[in-house]
Design a protein around this motif. Structure first.
Motif, mmCIF file in Angstrom:
data_model
loop_
_atom_site.group_PDB
_atom_site.id
_atom_site.type_symbol
_atom_site.label_atom_id
_atom_site.label_comp_id
_atom_site.label_asym_id
_atom_site.label_seq_id
_atom_site.Cartn_x
_atom_site.Cartn_y
_atom_site.Cartn_z
ATOM 1 N N GLU A 1 0.833 -1.198 0.000
ATOM 2 C CA GLU A 1 0.000 0.000 0.000
ATOM 3 C C GLU A 1 0.871 1.253 0.000
ATOM 4 O O GLU A 1 2.054 1.223 0.343
ATOM 5 C CB GLU A 1 -0.929 -0.008 1.212
ATOM 6 C CG GLU A 1 -1.952 -1.137 1.189
ATOM 7 C CD GLU A 1 -3.098 -0.888 2.148
ATOM 8 O OE1 GLU A 1 -3.360 0.281 2.479
ATOM 9 O OE2 GLU A 1 -3.727 -1.869 2.571
ATOM 10 N N THR A 2 0.281 2.374 -0.360
ATOM 11 C CA THR A 2 1.019 3.625 -0.436
ATOM 12 C C THR A 2 1.400 4.131 0.955
ATOM 13 O O THR A 2 0.831 3.694 1.968
ATOM 14 C CB THR A 2 0.194 4.713 -1.137
ATOM 15 O OG1 THR A 2 -0.971 4.999 -0.335
ATOM 16 C CG2 THR A 2 -0.228 4.270 -2.534
ATOM 17 N N VAL A 3 2.351 5.046 0.986
ATOM 18 C CA VAL A 3 2.765 5.652 2.252
ATOM 19 C C VAL A 3 1.579 6.337 2.922
ATOM 20 O O VAL A 3 1.338 6.170 4.128
ATOM 21 C CB VAL A 3 3.922 6.652 2.017
ATOM 22 C CG1 VAL A 3 4.179 7.485 3.277
ATOM 23 C CG2 VAL A 3 5.197 5.919 1.598
ATOM 24 N N SER A 4 0.815 7.108 2.165
ATOM 25 C CA SER A 4 -0.301 7.857 2.753
ATOM 26 C C SER A 4 -1.407 6.942 3.271
ATOM 27 O O SER A 4 -1.947 7.163 4.360
ATOM 28 C CB SER A 4 -0.868 8.842 1.728
ATOM 29 O OG SER A 4 -1.311 8.168 0.564
ATOM 30 N N ALA A 5 -1.723 5.895 2.510
ATOM 31 C CA ALA A 5 -2.768 4.960 2.956
ATOM 32 C C ALA A 5 -2.338 4.211 4.200
ATOM 33 O O ALA A 5 -3.131 4.001 5.129
ATOM 34 C CB ALA A 5 -3.098 3.979 1.833
ATOM 35 N N THR A 6 -1.072 3.817 4.246
ATOM 36 C CA THR A 6 -0.550 3.106 5.414
ATOM 37 C C THR A 6 -0.545 4.012 6.640
ATOM 38 O O THR A 6 -0.914 3.583 7.742
ATOM 39 C CB THR A 6 0.875 2.596 5.132
ATOM 40 O OG1 THR A 6 0.862 1.778 3.966
ATOM 41 C CG2 THR A 6 1.412 1.791 6.301
ATOM 42 N N ALA A 7 -0.138 5.261 6.444
ATOM 43 C CA ALA A 7 -0.097 6.214 7.556
ATOM 44 C C ALA A 7 -1.496 6.445 8.129
ATOM 45 O O ALA A 7 -1.676 6.523 9.351
ATOM 46 C CB ALA A 7 0.502 7.537 7.098
ATOM 47 N N GLU A 8 -2.494 6.521 7.260
ATOM 48 C CA GLU A 8 -3.869 6.753 7.710
ATOM 49 C C GLU A 8 -4.380 5.586 8.548
ATOM 50 O O GLU A 8 -4.952 5.774 9.628
ATOM 51 C CB GLU A 8 -4.775 6.962 6.500
ATOM 52 C CG GLU A 8 -6.201 7.339 6.861
ATOM 53 C CD GLU A 8 -7.059 7.624 5.636
ATOM 54 O OE1 GLU A 8 -8.284 7.765 5.808
ATOM 55 O OE2 GLU A 8 -6.505 7.705 4.516
ATOM 56 N N LYS A 9 -4.147 4.359 8.088
ATOM 57 C CA LYS A 9 -4.576 3.173 8.832
ATOM 58 C C LYS A 9 -3.828 3.063 10.157
ATOM 59 O O LYS A 9 -4.411 2.760 11.201
ATOM 60 C CB LYS A 9 -4.328 1.913 8.002
ATOM 61 C CG LYS A 9 -5.278 1.721 6.840
ATOM 62 C CD LYS A 9 -4.977 0.405 6.136
ATOM 63 C CE LYS A 9 -5.911 0.176 4.959
ATOM 64 N NZ LYS A 9 -5.615 -1.105 4.269
ATOM 65 N N LEU A 10 -2.540 3.321 10.097
ATOM 66 C CA LEU A 10 -1.711 3.185 11.288
ATOM 67 C C LEU A 10 -2.105 4.189 12.359
ATOM 68 O O LEU A 10 -2.177 3.848 13.547
ATOM 69 C CB LEU A 10 -0.236 3.365 10.900
ATOM 70 C CG LEU A 10 0.817 2.992 11.920
ATOM 71 C CD1 LEU A 10 0.611 1.585 12.449
ATOM 72 C CD2 LEU A 10 2.197 3.111 11.296
ATOM 73 N N GLN A 11 -2.398 5.415 11.943
ATOM 74 C CA GLN A 11 -2.786 6.425 12.913
ATOM 75 C C GLN A 11 -4.059 6.009 13.644
ATOM 76 O O GLN A 11 -4.166 6.160 14.876
ATOM 77 C CB GLN A 11 -2.990 7.779 12.233
ATOM 78 C CG GLN A 11 -3.333 8.895 13.217
ATOM 79 C CD GLN A 11 -3.238 10.272 12.597
ATOM 80 O OE1 GLN A 11 -2.719 10.448 11.501
ATOM 81 N NE2 GLN A 11 -3.721 11.267 13.293
ATOM 82 N N ALA A 12 -5.016 5.457 12.914
ATOM 83 C CA ALA A 12 -6.259 5.003 13.534
ATOM 84 C C ALA A 12 -6.005 3.860 14.512
ATOM 85 O O ALA A 12 -6.548 3.833 15.623
ATOM 86 C CB ALA A 12 -7.247 4.567 12.455
ATOM 87 N N ASN A 13 -5.158 2.916 14.127
ATOM 88 C CA ASN A 13 -4.885 1.764 14.989
ATOM 89 C C ASN A 13 -4.047 2.136 16.207
ATOM 90 O O ASN A 13 -4.202 1.528 17.273
ATOM 91 C CB ASN A 13 -4.203 0.659 14.177
ATOM 92 C CG ASN A 13 -5.161 -0.001 13.206
ATOM 93 O OD1 ASN A 13 -6.350 -0.121 13.489
ATOM 94 N ND2 ASN A 13 -4.654 -0.412 12.053
ATOM 95 N N LEU A 14 -3.177 3.117 16.069
ATOM 96 C CA LEU A 14 -2.433 3.604 17.230
ATOM 97 C C LEU A 14 -3.409 4.204 18.245
ATOM 98 O O LEU A 14 -3.330 3.927 19.442
ATOM 99 C CB LEU A 14 -1.399 4.651 16.797
ATOM 100 C CG LEU A 14 -0.175 4.114 16.060
ATOM 101 C CD1 LEU A 14 0.583 5.259 15.380
ATOM 102 C CD2 LEU A 14 0.761 3.363 16.997
#
Length: 299
Positions: free
Chosen positions: A33-46
């Motif tokens: 996945e893209t950097v931006s998509a990964t960052a968005e998912k990761l922020q939510a899971n954090l």
């Protein structure tokens, strides 16, 4: 025969010792996945795991790099219990980097940085780090296929070495920080930095600010641009793979009436412990350049 047994036991002991060593970063997982998509998912899971994202930015304005700066009740609790220079430990950093056609998620190894910043006090606050590590790993597992592979040094450093770390003889230790300025009190120090941020400082941009309630400790992170900023020194030192993207941003700690930064020759070496002297020579001016940039905040 006896000599062979002794040799074998020594090798086992050496291997066991090496296994105890800590490395500065953890590679969590890879994804397509893209950097931006990964960052968005990761922020939510954090967030779902009680970890707060206090800032985010692209180091060196590089579209292939992105950093989430995080804190948590555990980090706040550990810093509040110890106080003082432990304020530098108030945040950790999660990196999302596009490398070789893949997106790699990594983060600063809590135990490595905790031992370095809390030093002899780490044992007393280690339970905080145990809980935080569990929450971090849960967030990573919810985002990708977690591997949890340490990296950033060939052999790493032991906890004892980290607590008294310096690159080599004559180089600064953790406590040999740089005092950027001192003021009449904590409120005056905060006011000056806030005024500088509001009015704008050339090549210095706020990435995050976080404080410990009930203390006179506030940690800021700043992006450094211009000809002497991140785009100058990061490509020179971050030459291995996976990238050490989570090395940045650089911090400024307000501790009481003092405004402090970690010495560049400590902070950079701790982030790149295998840095050769030849490479260090190429960035000889960088510690001073960083200090000059951050001093603009308090002039």
């Amino acid at each position: 025969m006896k000599k062979s047994i002794v040799t074998f036991m020594m090798l086992l002991l050496f291997g066991w010792t090496q296994a105890q060593n800590l490395l500065p970063y953890i590679k969590a997982f890879e994804t397509t996945e893209t950097v931006s998509a990964t960052a968005e998912k990761l922020q939510a899971n954090l967030g779902d795991n009680g970890i707060k994202v206090v800032g985010k930015y692209q180091p060196a304005n590089d579209k292939n790099r992105f950093v989430l700066i995080i804190t948590s009740p555990e980090l706040e609790g550990a810093v509040k219990k110890t106080g003082g220079l432990a304020g530098f430990a108030l945040t950790l950093r999660v990196a999302i980097t596009s490398e070789n056609g893949k997106t790699i998620v990594s983060y600063t190894n809590p135990t490595y940085w905790g031992n370095a910043y809390f030093r002899g006090s780490y044992t007393g606050i280690s339970p905080f780090y145990g809980i935080l590590t569990q929450h971090l790993e849960s967030a990573m597992k919810a985002t990708g296929t977690f591997t949890g592979t340490p990296f950033g040094s060939k052999s790493g450093l032991s906890a004892a070495e980290l607590r008294k770390y310096h690159y080599m003889m004559g180089m600064p230790y953790f406590e040999d920080n740089v005092e950027l300025a001192s003021f009449s009190n904590y409120a005056a120090a905060i006011s000056k930095i806030e005024s500088s941020i509001k009015n704008g400082v050339p090549n210095v941009a706020l990435v995050y600010k976080t404080s410990v309630p009930g203390t006179e400790l506030t940690l800021y992170g700043f992006a450094l641009s211009g000809e002497k900023g991140e785009s100058k020194f990061l490509p020179t030192i971050d030459i291995s793979s996976p990238k050490h993207t989570a090395f940045l941003p650089y911090e400024v700690l307000v501790m009481g009436n003092k405004v402090l930064m970690l010495h560049g020759r400590y902070r950079i070496a701790l982030s790149f412990p295998d840095l050769t002297m030849g490479t260090f020579t190429k960035i000889m001016s960088t510690p001073g350049d960083i200090e000059d940039l951050l001093k603009k905040l308090v002039k």
